[in-house]
Design a protein around this motif. Structure first.
Motif, PDB file in Angstrom:
ATOM      1  N   PHE A  69      -6.360  -8.402   2.303  1.00 14.12           N
ATOM      2  CA  PHE A  69      -5.128  -9.003   1.787  1.00 14.12           C
ATOM      3  C   PHE A  69      -5.047  -8.843   0.272  1.00 14.12           C
ATOM      4  CE2 PHE A  69      -2.209 -12.448   0.665  1.00 14.12           C
ATOM      5  CZ  PHE A  69      -1.241 -12.324   1.652  1.00 14.12           C
ATOM      6  N   VAL A  70      -6.162  -9.070  -0.423  1.00 14.95           N
ATOM      7  CA  VAL A  70      -6.195  -8.869  -1.875  1.00 14.95           C
ATOM      8  C   VAL A  70      -5.930  -7.412  -2.217  1.00 14.95           C
ATOM      9  CG1 VAL A  70      -7.704  -8.871  -3.914  1.00 14.95           C
ATOM     10  CG2 VAL A  70      -7.686 -10.838  -2.366  1.00 14.95           C
ATOM     11  N   GLU A  71      -6.513  -6.502  -1.459  1.00 11.30           N
ATOM     12  CA  GLU A  71      -6.254  -5.081  -1.689  1.00 11.30           C
ATOM     13  C   GLU A  71      -4.758  -4.774  -1.561  1.00 11.30           C
ATOM     14  OE1 GLU A  71      -9.336  -1.890  -0.541  1.00 11.30           O
ATOM     15  OE2 GLU A  71      -9.355  -3.336   1.106  1.00 11.30           O
ATOM     16  N   LEU A  72      -4.141  -5.295  -0.505  1.00 12.47           N
ATOM     17  CA  LEU A  72      -2.707  -5.069  -0.307  1.00 12.47           C
ATOM     18  C   LEU A  72      -1.907  -5.583  -1.490  1.00 12.47           C
ATOM     19  CD1 LEU A  72      -0.378  -4.223   1.689  1.00 12.47           C
ATOM     20  CD2 LEU A  72      -0.335  -6.645   2.373  1.00 12.47           C
ATOM     21  N   GLU A  73      -2.252  -6.772  -1.984  1.00 16.73           N
ATOM     22  CA  GLU A  73      -1.523  -7.356  -3.110  1.00 16.73           C
ATOM     23  C   GLU A  73      -1.630  -6.484  -4.362  1.00 16.73           C
ATOM     24  OE1 GLU A  73      -1.647 -12.143  -2.563  1.00 16.73           O
ATOM     25  OE2 GLU A  73      -3.574 -11.172  -2.940  1.00 16.73           O
ATOM     26  N   VAL A  74      -2.825  -6.009  -4.658  1.00 14.86           N
ATOM     27  CA  VAL A  74      -3.021  -5.192  -5.860  1.00 14.86           C
ATOM     28  C   VAL A  74      -2.323  -3.842  -5.710  1.00 14.86           C
ATOM     29  CG1 VAL A  74      -4.725  -4.021  -7.308  1.00 14.86           C
ATOM     30  CG2 VAL A  74      -5.178  -6.342  -6.468  1.00 14.86           C
ATOM     31  N   LEU A  75      -2.434  -3.231  -4.547  1.00 13.65           N
ATOM     32  CA  LEU A  75      -1.789  -1.937  -4.330  1.00 13.65           C
ATOM     33  C   LEU A  75      -0.273  -2.049  -4.418  1.00 13.65           C
ATOM     34  CD1 LEU A  75      -4.119  -0.730  -1.473  1.00 13.65           C
ATOM     35  CD2 LEU A  75      -3.724   0.529  -3.604  1.00 13.65           C
ATOM     36  N   PHE A  76       0.268  -3.133  -3.885  1.00 15.35           N
ATOM     37  CA  PHE A  76       1.706  -3.371  -4.007  1.00 15.35           C
ATOM     38  C   PHE A  76       2.122  -3.396  -5.473  1.00 15.35           C
ATOM     39  CE2 PHE A  76       4.818  -6.768  -4.913  1.00 15.35           C
ATOM     40  CZ  PHE A  76       5.945  -6.240  -4.320  1.00 15.35           C
ATOM     41  N   MET A  77       1.387  -4.128  -6.295  1.00 13.50           N
ATOM     42  CA  MET A  77       1.758  -4.243  -7.704  1.00 13.50           C
ATOM     43  C   MET A  77       1.573  -2.918  -8.437  1.00 13.50           C
ATOM     44  SD  MET A  77       3.130  -6.785  -9.269  1.00 13.50           S
ATOM     45  CE  MET A  77       2.565  -8.292  -8.482  1.00 13.50           C
ATOM     46  N   LEU A  78       0.530  -2.189  -8.124  1.00 14.26           N
ATOM     47  CA  LEU A  78       0.321  -0.883  -8.763  1.00 14.26           C
ATOM     48  C   LEU A  78       1.422   0.102  -8.374  1.00 14.26           C
ATOM     49  CD1 LEU A  78      -3.544  -0.450  -8.355  1.00 14.26           C
ATOM     50  CD2 LEU A  78      -2.298  -0.983 -10.459  1.00 14.26           C
ATOM     51  N   ALA A  79       1.878   0.028  -7.119  1.00 11.14           N
ATOM     52  CA  ALA A  79       2.949   0.920  -6.680  1.00 11.14           C
ATOM     53  C   ALA A  79       4.227   0.672  -7.457  1.00 11.14           C
ATOM     54  CB  ALA A  79       3.197   0.735  -5.181  1.00 11.14           C
ATOM     55  N   TRP A  80       4.424  -0.553  -7.912  1.00 15.91           N
ATOM     56  CA  TRP A  80       5.618  -0.884  -8.693  1.00 15.91           C
ATOM     57  C   TRP A  80       5.460  -0.570 -10.182  1.00 15.91           C
ATOM     58  CZ3 TRP A  80      10.596  -2.315  -7.780  1.00 15.91           C
ATOM     59  CH2 TRP A  80      10.942  -2.549  -6.450  1.00 15.91           C
ATOM     60  N   CYS A  81       4.268  -0.283 -10.636  1.00 11.63           N
ATOM     61  CA  CYS A  81       4.080   0.047 -12.053  1.00 11.63           C
ATOM     62  C   CYS A  81       4.668   1.429 -12.338  1.00 11.63           C
ATOM     63  CB  CYS A  81       2.597   0.037 -12.418  1.00 11.63           C
ATOM     64  SG  CYS A  81       1.863  -1.611 -12.456  1.00 11.63           S
ATOM     65  N   GLY A  82       5.477   1.525 -13.386  1.00  9.98           N
ATOM     66  CA  GLY A  82       6.107   2.783 -13.740  1.00  9.98           C
ATOM     67  C   GLY A  82       5.163   3.735 -14.436  1.00  9.98           C
ATOM     68  N   ASN A  83       5.677   4.908 -14.752  1.00  9.49           N
ATOM     69  CA  ASN A  83       4.855   5.945 -15.377  1.00  9.49           C
ATOM     70  C   ASN A  83       4.368   5.544 -16.763  1.00  9.49           C
ATOM     71  OD1 ASN A  83       4.986   8.389 -13.489  1.00  9.49           O
ATOM     72  ND2 ASN A  83       7.119   7.732 -13.597  1.00  9.49           N
ATOM     73  N   TYR A  84       5.181   4.812 -17.510  1.00  2.88           N
ATOM     74  CA  TYR A  84       4.727   4.394 -18.838  1.00  2.88           C
ATOM     75  C   TYR A  84       3.456   3.569 -18.723  1.00  2.88           C
ATOM     76  CZ  TYR A  84       4.349   2.177 -23.346  1.00  2.88           C
ATOM     77  OH  TYR A  84       3.850   1.738 -24.561  1.00  2.88           O
ATOM     78  N   LEU A  85       3.452   2.599 -17.817  1.00  5.36           N
ATOM     79  CA  LEU A  85       2.267   1.755 -17.660  1.00  5.36           C
ATOM     80  C   LEU A  85       1.079   2.557 -17.146  1.00  5.36           C
ATOM     81  CD1 LEU A  85       3.739  -1.551 -16.201  1.00  5.36           C
ATOM     82  CD2 LEU A  85       2.363  -1.331 -18.270  1.00  5.36           C
ATOM     83  N   ARG A  86       1.306   3.440 -16.215  1.00 11.45           N
ATOM     84  CA  ARG A  86       0.197   4.212 -15.651  1.00 11.45           C
ATOM     85  C   ARG A  86      -0.429   5.141 -16.685  1.00 11.45           C
ATOM     86  NH1 ARG A  86       2.318   5.880  -9.531  1.00 11.45           N
ATOM     87  NH2 ARG A  86       3.175   3.820  -9.021  1.00 11.45           N
ATOM     88  N   ARG A  87       0.358   5.517 -17.694  1.00 15.48           N
ATOM     89  CA  ARG A  87      -0.147   6.440 -18.725  1.00 15.48           C
ATOM     90  C   ARG A  87      -0.632   5.730 -19.972  1.00 15.48           C
ATOM     91  NH1 ARG A  87       3.375  11.845 -18.658  1.00 15.48           N
ATOM     92  NH2 ARG A  87       3.792  11.992 -16.429  1.00 15.48           N
ATOM     93  N   ASN A  88      -0.207   4.491 -20.184  1.00 21.22           N
ATOM     94  CA  ASN A  88      -0.462   3.855 -21.475  1.00 21.22           C
ATOM     95  C   ASN A  88      -1.196   2.521 -21.404  1.00 21.22           C
ATOM     96  OD1 ASN A  88       1.171   5.526 -23.643  1.00 21.22           O
ATOM     97  ND2 ASN A  88       2.467   5.394 -21.817  1.00 21.22           N
ATOM     98  N   ASP A  89      -1.299   1.913 -20.228  1.00 24.16           N
ATOM     99  CA  ASP A  89      -2.009   0.641 -20.120  1.00 24.16           C
ATOM    100  C   ASP A  89      -3.376   0.886 -19.483  1.00 24.16           C
ATOM    101  OD1 ASP A  89      -2.828  -1.937 -18.564  1.00 24.16           O
ATOM    102  OD2 ASP A  89      -1.342  -2.609 -20.021  1.00 24.16           O
ATOM    103  N   PRO A  90      -4.463   0.573 -20.185  1.00 27.43           N
ATOM    104  CA  PRO A  90      -5.801   0.895 -19.660  1.00 27.43           C
ATOM    105  C   PRO A  90      -6.142   0.155 -18.369  1.00 27.43           C
ATOM    106  CG  PRO A  90      -5.948  -0.422 -21.678  1.00 27.43           C
ATOM    107  CD  PRO A  90      -4.522   0.009 -21.539  1.00 27.43           C
ATOM    108  N   VAL A  91      -5.660  -1.068 -18.205  1.00 28.52           N
ATOM    109  CA  VAL A  91      -5.945  -1.820 -16.977  1.00 28.52           C
ATOM    110  C   VAL A  91      -5.265  -1.155 -15.790  1.00 28.52           C
ATOM    111  CG1 VAL A  91      -5.653  -4.027 -15.784  1.00 28.52           C
ATOM    112  CG2 VAL A  91      -6.261  -3.997 -18.219  1.00 28.52           C
TER     113      VAL A  91
END
Length: 675
Positions: free
Chosen positions: A128-150
């Protein structure tokens, strides 16, 4: 001269806050991490390009709320941030519903572990925790994926997420939300963008000003009964929007995107009153205003009443919004530029406005439309015959004045998306009824309470509620949207210390048509004796009747004393009968009757003997009231009534529970005659 290309991106979410200020749905947060920073960032990567962005006040306020209060302002995030073992079964189901709502092909499929967990109903707490984190990562845009270290680290991790990962991700995303509005202000101050806003709660302003605009736009549209102008609300929607914009961006707005591109001539007057220089709407409005559909007219520059108006190229906008999602990025960009080139070749000094939703389309594109925008912006920056402009720049280039402005919206040039269907009209009628009841009680309210009530009225006027009523649009969250709409009106009654009519607790979708089956209309003239008793079987035979118990039987509310309402008339008198708990009424009760169009109420107290005069009344086993029609209602041909039942001076029940009682004073019931 070069073709002028006006990109205009509209960013909007309705106000999801309930009476406690908690957002019932997380779409502001999710689009914030995916789109609200991403869209101006994509443009900023190409210094020669310009565009216009529209940010609505509910979106601004809710973004600020996340920065100020964190997850506690959002029901979903509050639950998402908890350990799965601490969630009730209903809370867990709600989180699962949201986490399984993501677009599969474009957002879920890129994450292998998300595919494995998606829409499974047998997840253990670790999964369930995995699903929650993956859901939020899927919503992160390209700027965040390229510029936010977390975000970058967790995307790379791919799975096996822990509660610590979840907390670290949420902290990073909350911090990020605080950068969004300052980024828009920075680009505005540099002249890279124009920045517009919308009337405060995204209302259909022309319908607030005059509901008859719906029929002017389309004579076939059915409009709500009992409507009346809400011009003060319309002005307040504009005033508040201008005030908030100045507070956040340090200057007054120069232009608006009217909610849903909805325009009429009266709304233009209001915009000009508040110093606006430009607005925008759809090409359908231009063609109907010109009474011509020659497409070359679309690419000229127009004003109405000295207010510049950009008209949206529907075809080009829809290519981006709907078609190019299926295409490879470079191919789509080339096709778009080819369309522009044809316009440029045929029309000198053409102006093209591409106006569309700046957030909802991209989740249907691969990689949040990064490849498409990167190709489009790169190619446009290398195209000498096309220059991108802002609305501020374009508004100073008017070529023609329109003699009239057709009332309508961006959808077919009518208002039918927001009025006309029985569900949409039912929602409008609830607003009108609540407003009428508010005006009856306004004088007794203090300033602070009145301000809160106005807040809820403006929120209830948001176009989004009406968008989802009827069959023309579908969402899995129809119940939530309906509940939010009605909650604003219910809260108004709570603030007035008046019981909310039972109809407000009934869902509008699907069930509303059944409520009107509870109303039995009068069939014949009646002539009851006003003595507080049913003198004979025939006395009220043929009257109208509403069984209030069928309305409040499902309500977890304290019931009022009246269970049934009867009404009818003869040539001289209107009769009303109330059945229920007579002891409560006889000892400490009174009745107040509001008649729309009359300045004074009809106030009834009880004595042991019937009162004579304009109004006759008696209470015994029932309440019977006789109102002399011509003496009380003068030349009115019909009346709309509301009754309030008071005990010890406090309103304990509002009747009828389904709305106003509408009575034709000249009814002869001939349709029920038999020969």
């Amino acid at each position: 001269m070069a073709l002028s290309l006006n990109f205009f991106w509209h960013m909007h979410q309705p106000d999801y806050r309930d009476a406690e200020g908690v957002m019932g749905m997380p779409w502001v947060f999710l689009h914030a991490i995916k789109d609200y920073y991403e869209m101006p960032w994509l443009l900023s990567r190409y210094p020669s390009l310009k565009a216009t962005f529209n940010i609505t006040p509910p979106l601004i306020e809710q973004l600020l709320l996340y920065v100020e209060r964190g997850v506690e302002c959002d029901r979903f995030l509050t639950l998402w941030s908890k350990e799965p073992r601490d969630l009730s079964s209903d809370e867990r189901a709600y989180v699962m519903k949201i986490c399984n709502s993501t677009q599969f092909d474009t957002m879920v499929r890129p994450f292998h572990r998300y595919v494995e967990l998606y829409k499974r109903d047998d997840l253990n707490d670790f999964e369930f925790v995995e699903l929650e984190v993956l859901f939020m990562l899927a919503w992160c845009g390209n700027y965040l994926r390229r510029n936010d270290p977390v975000v970058e680290r967790l995307v790379h991790k791919g799975g096996g997420y822990t509660g610590a990962d979840k907390r670290e991700l949420l902290d990073a995303l909350i911090r990020f939300l605080g950068t969004i509005l300052p980024f828009y202000r920075e680009l505005l101050e540099k002249g890279r963008i124009s920045l517009a806003t919308t009337p405060f709660n995204h209302p259909i302003l022309p319908l607030l000003i005059d509901m008859e605009n719906a029929k002017r736009s389309n004579p076939e549209t059915a409009i709500p009964s009992g409507h009346f102008p809400l011009v003060d609300d319309a002005r307040e929607q504009v005033r508040r929007s201008v005030e908030l914009y100045e507070k956040i961006f340090g200057r007054k707005p120069t232009g608006f995107w009217p909610a849903e591109g909805a325009v009429d001539e009266k709304s233009v007057e209001i915009y000009r009153e508040y110093g606006l220089r430009w607005i925008a709407t759809d090409e359908a409005i231009l063609f109907k205003s010109l009474e011509s559909d020659r497409r070359e007219e679309l690419y000229r520059r127009y004003a109405f009443d000295d207010l510049f108006i950009a008209f949206r190229d529907h075809g080009l906008s829809d290519l981006i919004g709907f078609t190019y999602r299926f295409w490879e990025g470079d191919r789509a960009a080339d096709d778009f530029i080819e369309h522009l080139q044809k316009i440029d070749a045929g029309i000198e000094n053409a102006s093209v406005s591409v106006i569309l939703d700046g957030e909802n389309a991209w989740e249907f594109y691969h990689d949040n439309a990064f490849d498409f925008f990167d190709a489009l912006y790169r190619k446009l920056s290398q195209t000498p015959w096309c220059r991108t402009v802002t609305m501020d720049e374009l508004s100073g280039t008017t070529e023609r004045s329109l003699p009239k402005l057709h009332p309508g919206s961006w959808i077919y040039g009518t208002f039918d998306t927001w009025v006309g269907h029985p569900e949409k009209n039912a929602a409008w009628e609830l607003i009108y009824q609540t407003k009428s009841d508010y005006l009856h009680h306004r004088e007794k309210l203090d300033v602070a309470t009145e301000e809160k009530i106005v807040d809820h009225f403006l929120a209830a006027e948001c176009s989004d509620w009406f968008w989802w009523y009827g069959e023309d649009h579908y969402t899995d969250y129809a119940e939530e949207f309906d509940r939010l709409f009605r909650s604003h009106l219910i809260e108004i009654y709570r603030l007035m210390d008046v019981p909310a009519p039972p109809i407000l607790f009934k869902p509008i979708p699907g069930e509303r048509k059944n409520l009107h089956a509870l109303i039995n209309e009068p069939k014949f003239s009646i002539h009851p004796t006003i003595d507080g008793r049913v003198t004979s079987f025939f006395e009220w035979l043929g009257s109208g009747m509403i069984d209030e118990t069928r309305l409040f039987s499902t309500m977890d509310k304290v019931r009022g004393p009246i269970e049934k309402i009867y009404w009818g008339e003869d040539f001289e008198t209107l009769y009303i009968r109330l059945d229920g708990d007579m002891e409560r009424l006889r000892e400490k009760g009174e009745i107040r009757i509001y008649v729309k169009g009359l300045e004074n109420t009809i106030d009834i107290g009880f004595t042991s003997k019937p009162k004579k005069g304009l109004v006759s009344v008696a209470i015994d086993r029932i309440v019977e009231i006789g109102i002399r029609k011509r003496l009380c209602f003068h030349d009115m041909e019909s009346v709309r009534l509301r009754l309030e039942i008071l005990i010890d001076g406090e309103v304990v029940q509002v009747l009828p529970g389904v709305g106003e009682l509408t009575i034709d004073l000249n009814e002869d019931y001939s349709e029920h005659w038999y020969v």
